[in-house]
Write an enzyme that holds these catalytic residues in place. Sequence first.
Site, PDB file in Angstrom:
ATOM      1  CG  ASP A  18      44.485   3.054 -16.934  1.00  0.00           C
ATOM      2  OD1 ASP A  18      45.179   2.129 -16.474  1.00  0.00           O
ATOM      3  OD2 ASP A  18      44.951   4.018 -17.551  1.00  0.00           O
ATOM      4  CG  ASP A  20      49.816   6.115 -13.178  1.00  0.00           C
ATOM      5  OD1 ASP A  20      50.003   7.212 -12.636  1.00  0.00           O
ATOM      6  OD2 ASP A  20      49.999   5.024 -12.615  1.00  0.00           O
TER       7      ASP A  20
END
Length: 119
Positions: A18, A20
């Site tokens: 992932d 951000d």
Amino acid sequence: MSEAALPEWRDDWALFLDVDGTILAIAATPAAVRVPGRAIAAIASAHEELAGALALVSGRSIADLDRLFAPLRLPMAGVHGAERRTAAGLVRNSQNAAALAPARTLLERWVAAHPGALL
């Protein structure tokens, strides 16, 4: 955890990272995010070590991820999965802009009424 306690990597595993708030720190605005060179180098190294079984996952578009992580061109899922790039480089876009238009209009009104919110 010691290295000896880690499970052996399997050929049928893949690593999905992932972006951000996980790989990158949250910034005041999405445009303010910067990727440190050492992060790009570490991701490139892991991608190579895992024989390509690594992909980035984000709410950002693939074009934005490519800009942030240049010169890497990794498999990715962008726009929360609406865009996907395979390990072979094929980009698939399942986003239907016309179907999303009514929701976008409502969200634009909500964002306009809430200073600091972004769409």
